[in-house]
Design a protein around this motif. Structure first.
Motif, PDB file in Angstrom:
ATOM      1  N   THR A  98       0.849  -1.183   0.000  1.00 27.08           N
ATOM      2  CA  THR A  98       0.000   0.000   0.000  1.00 27.08           C
ATOM      3  C   THR A  98       0.887   1.236   0.000  1.00 27.08           C
ATOM      4  OG1 THR A  98      -1.747  -1.154   1.190  1.00 27.08           O
ATOM      5  CG2 THR A  98      -1.802   1.263   1.235  1.00 27.08           C
ATOM      6  N   ILE A  99       0.694   2.088  -0.996  1.00 26.03           N
ATOM      7  CA  ILE A  99       1.490   3.318  -1.079  1.00 26.03           C
ATOM      8  C   ILE A  99       0.649   4.553  -0.795  1.00 26.03           C
ATOM      9  CG2 ILE A  99       3.212   2.338  -2.631  1.00 26.03           C
ATOM     10  CD1 ILE A  99       1.741   3.899  -4.910  1.00 26.03           C
ATOM     11  N   TYR A 100      -0.678   4.392  -0.828  1.00 24.33           N
ATOM     12  CA  TYR A 100      -1.568   5.495  -0.469  1.00 24.33           C
ATOM     13  C   TYR A 100      -2.851   4.921   0.107  1.00 24.33           C
ATOM     14  CZ  TYR A 100      -4.753   9.359  -0.516  1.00 24.33           C
ATOM     15  OH  TYR A 100      -5.646  10.304  -0.104  1.00 24.33           O
ATOM     16  N   ARG A 101      -3.303   5.520   1.204  1.00 21.50           N
ATOM     17  CA  ARG A 101      -4.600   5.193   1.796  1.00 21.50           C
ATOM     18  C   ARG A 101      -5.139   6.470   2.412  1.00 21.50           C
ATOM     19  NH1 ARG A 101      -3.270   1.851   5.720  1.00 21.50           N
ATOM     20  NH2 ARG A 101      -3.141   0.042   4.373  1.00 21.50           N
ATOM     21  N   CYS A 102      -6.369   6.821   2.087  1.00 21.97           N
ATOM     22  CA  CYS A 102      -6.950   8.071   2.588  1.00 21.97           C
ATOM     23  C   CYS A 102      -7.204   8.007   4.094  1.00 21.97           C
ATOM     24  CB  CYS A 102      -8.251   8.368   1.845  1.00 21.97           C
ATOM     25  SG  CYS A 102      -9.598   7.209   2.179  1.00 21.97           S
ATOM     26  N   TYR A 103      -7.391   9.178   4.680  1.00 25.41           N
ATOM     27  CA  TYR A 103      -7.794   9.263   6.091  1.00 25.41           C
ATOM     28  C   TYR A 103      -9.204   8.686   6.216  1.00 25.41           C
ATOM     29  CZ  TYR A 103      -3.930  12.426   7.139  1.00 25.41           C
ATOM     30  OH  TYR A 103      -2.689  12.966   7.313  1.00 25.41           O
ATOM     31  N   GLY A 104      -9.472   8.010   7.316  1.00 26.70           N
ATOM     32  CA  GLY A 104     -10.807   7.466   7.571  1.00 26.70           C
ATOM     33  C   GLY A 104     -11.195   6.333   6.635  1.00 26.70           C
ATOM     34  N   HIS A 105     -10.229   5.577   6.176  1.00 25.19           N
ATOM     35  CA  HIS A 105     -10.516   4.473   5.259  1.00 25.19           C
ATOM     36  C   HIS A 105     -11.388   3.432   5.941  1.00 25.19           C
ATOM     37  CE1 HIS A 105      -9.709   1.102   2.500  1.00 25.19           C
ATOM     38  NE2 HIS A 105      -9.561   2.074   1.599  1.00 25.19           N
ATOM     39  N   ILE A 106     -12.305   2.825   5.182  1.00 24.39           N
ATOM     40  CA  ILE A 106     -13.253   1.856   5.756  1.00 24.39           C
ATOM     41  C   ILE A 106     -12.574   0.634   6.360  1.00 24.39           C
ATOM     42  CG2 ILE A 106     -15.199   2.513   4.304  1.00 24.39           C
ATOM     43  CD1 ILE A 106     -14.549   0.111   2.525  1.00 24.39           C
ATOM     44  N   SER A 107     -11.341   0.376   5.987  1.00 28.22           N
ATOM     45  CA  SER A 107     -10.611  -0.766   6.541  1.00 28.22           C
ATOM     46  C   SER A 107     -10.199  -0.530   7.987  1.00 28.22           C
ATOM     47  CB  SER A 107      -9.354  -1.050   5.708  1.00 28.22           C
ATOM     48  OG  SER A 107      -8.431   0.017   5.838  1.00 28.22           O
ATOM     49  N   GLY A 108     -10.227   0.741   8.407  1.00 30.99           N
ATOM     50  CA  GLY A 108      -9.769   1.087   9.746  1.00 30.99           C
ATOM     51  C   GLY A 108      -8.248   1.232   9.823  1.00 30.99           C
ATOM     52  N   GLN A 109      -7.577   1.003   8.713  1.00 31.73           N
ATOM     53  CA  GLN A 109      -6.120   1.131   8.659  1.00 31.73           C
ATOM     54  C   GLN A 109      -5.722   2.608   8.598  1.00 31.73           C
ATOM     55  OE1 GLN A 109      -3.884  -1.534   8.734  1.00 31.73           O
ATOM     56  NE2 GLN A 109      -5.741  -2.629   9.298  1.00 31.73           N
ATOM     57  N   PRO A 110      -4.516   2.938   9.059  1.00 29.47           N
ATOM     58  CA  PRO A 110      -4.098   4.343   9.100  1.00 29.47           C
ATOM     59  C   PRO A 110      -3.784   4.929   7.720  1.00 29.47           C
ATOM     60  CG  PRO A 110      -2.298   2.922   9.781  1.00 29.47           C
ATOM     61  CD  PRO A 110      -3.506   2.046   9.619  1.00 29.47           C
ATOM     62  N   PHE A 111      -3.769   6.242   7.682  1.00 30.86           N
ATOM     63  CA  PHE A 111      -3.399   7.001   6.487  1.00 30.86           C
ATOM     64  C   PHE A 111      -1.989   6.614   6.044  1.00 30.86           C
ATOM     65  CE2 PHE A 111      -1.188  10.817   4.851  1.00 30.86           C
ATOM     66  CZ  PHE A 111      -1.963  11.075   3.731  1.00 30.86           C
ATOM     67  N   VAL A 112      -1.790   6.465   4.728  1.00 36.76           N
ATOM     68  CA  VAL A 112      -0.486   6.164   4.145  1.00 36.76           C
ATOM     69  C   VAL A 112      -0.305   7.066   2.936  1.00 36.76           C
ATOM     70  CG1 VAL A 112       0.936   4.418   2.963  1.00 36.76           C
ATOM     71  CG2 VAL A 112      -0.556   3.732   4.840  1.00 36.76           C
ATOM     72  N   ASP A 113       0.886   7.625   2.780  1.00 35.96           N
ATOM     73  CA  ASP A 113       1.195   8.420   1.586  1.00 35.96           C
ATOM     74  C   ASP A 113       2.703   8.310   1.331  1.00 35.96           C
ATOM     75  OD1 ASP A 113       1.152  10.064  -0.593  1.00 35.96           O
ATOM     76  OD2 ASP A 113       0.411  11.825   0.465  1.00 35.96           O
ATOM     77  N   LYS A 114       3.134   7.157   0.874  1.00 32.61           N
ATOM     78  CA  LYS A 114       4.560   6.852   0.705  1.00 32.61           C
ATOM     79  C   LYS A 114       5.282   7.837  -0.211  1.00 32.61           C
ATOM     80  CE  LYS A 114       7.713   3.166  -0.685  1.00 32.61           C
ATOM     81  NZ  LYS A 114       7.840   1.773  -1.104  1.00 32.61           N
ATOM     82  N   TYR A 115       4.627   8.272  -1.291  1.00 27.52           N
ATOM     83  CA  TYR A 115       5.275   9.134  -2.268  1.00 27.52           C
ATOM     84  C   TYR A 115       4.817  10.597  -2.214  1.00 27.52           C
ATOM     85  CZ  TYR A 115       6.751   4.677  -4.277  1.00 27.52           C
ATOM     86  OH  TYR A 115       7.289   3.432  -4.454  1.00 27.52           O
ATOM     87  N   GLY A 116       4.092  10.971  -1.179  1.00 25.17           N
ATOM     88  CA  GLY A 116       3.647  12.365  -1.049  1.00 25.17           C
ATOM     89  C   GLY A 116       2.638  12.790  -2.103  1.00 25.17           C
ATOM     90  N   LEU A 117       1.776  11.906  -2.487  1.00 28.97           N
ATOM     91  CA  LEU A 117       0.780  12.215  -3.535  1.00 28.97           C
ATOM     92  C   LEU A 117      -0.213  13.292  -3.104  1.00 28.97           C
ATOM     93  CD1 LEU A 117       0.041   8.549  -4.625  1.00 28.97           C
ATOM     94  CD2 LEU A 117       1.356  10.245  -5.908  1.00 28.97           C
ATOM     95  N   SER A 118      -0.529  13.333  -1.827  1.00 27.59           N
ATOM     96  CA  SER A 118      -1.547  14.273  -1.352  1.00 27.59           C
ATOM     97  C   SER A 118      -1.022  15.678  -1.108  1.00 27.59           C
ATOM     98  CB  SER A 118      -2.183  13.737  -0.062  1.00 27.59           C
ATOM     99  OG  SER A 118      -1.227  13.656   0.970  1.00 27.59           O
ATOM    100  N   LYS A 119       0.243  15.898  -1.341  1.00 29.38           N
ATOM    101  CA  LYS A 119       0.840  17.217  -1.089  1.00 29.38           C
ATOM    102  C   LYS A 119       0.813  18.084  -2.308  1.00 29.38           C
ATOM    103  CE  LYS A 119       3.637  15.349   2.489  1.00 29.38           C
ATOM    104  NZ  LYS A 119       4.880  14.980   3.014  1.00 29.38           N
TER     105      LYS A 119
END
Length: 119
Positions: A98-119
């Motif tokens: 996983t290289i990106y996962r939004c905040y509040g994902h339905i999986s309950g897993q934490p936010f991820v942004d390995k490559y800084g896509l959201s910046k």
């Protein structure tokens, strides 16, 4: 004489390979940004399929399935077993991270942004 030819030839090969890698990185980054724009409210994984890097991206909802994208951001397969439409590539994914996962994902897993896509 042969030793003098080897050094420039090796140097030229090294330079060409570096330029080629930068072009590949540019294609991958542009493709990844395209995928992110479509799936910023979901998740993106980097995987290997048939020896090639691919991206799997899905939206943040149940039973939504996911798409497989090449490094240019082009959709190459759709994987949605719930609705009966799963391409054969869907079962050939390996080494997914996983290289990106939004905040509040339905999986309950934490936010991820390995490559800084959201910046």
């Amino acid at each position: 004489m042969k030793n003098y030819l080897k050094t420039p030839t090796l140097l030229l090969i090294l330079i060409i390979s570096q330029i080629s890698c930068r072009q590949d990185e540019a294609i991958t980054k542009a493709g990844l940004n395209t995928i992110y724009i479509k799936h910023k409210n979901g998740s993106i994984a980097e995987c290997v399929c048939k020896g090639q890097k691919v991206y799997c991206a899905g939206m943040n909802y149940y039973d939504g399935g996911f798409g497989i994208y090449d490094t240019t951001g082009r959709l190459i397969a759709t994987c949605n077993w719930v609705w009966g439409s799963a391409d054969t590539l869907c079962s050939q994914l390996k080494e997914c991270e996983t290289i990106y996962r939004c905040y509040g994902h339905i999986s309950g897993q934490p936010f991820v942004d390995k490559y800084g896509l959201s910046k």
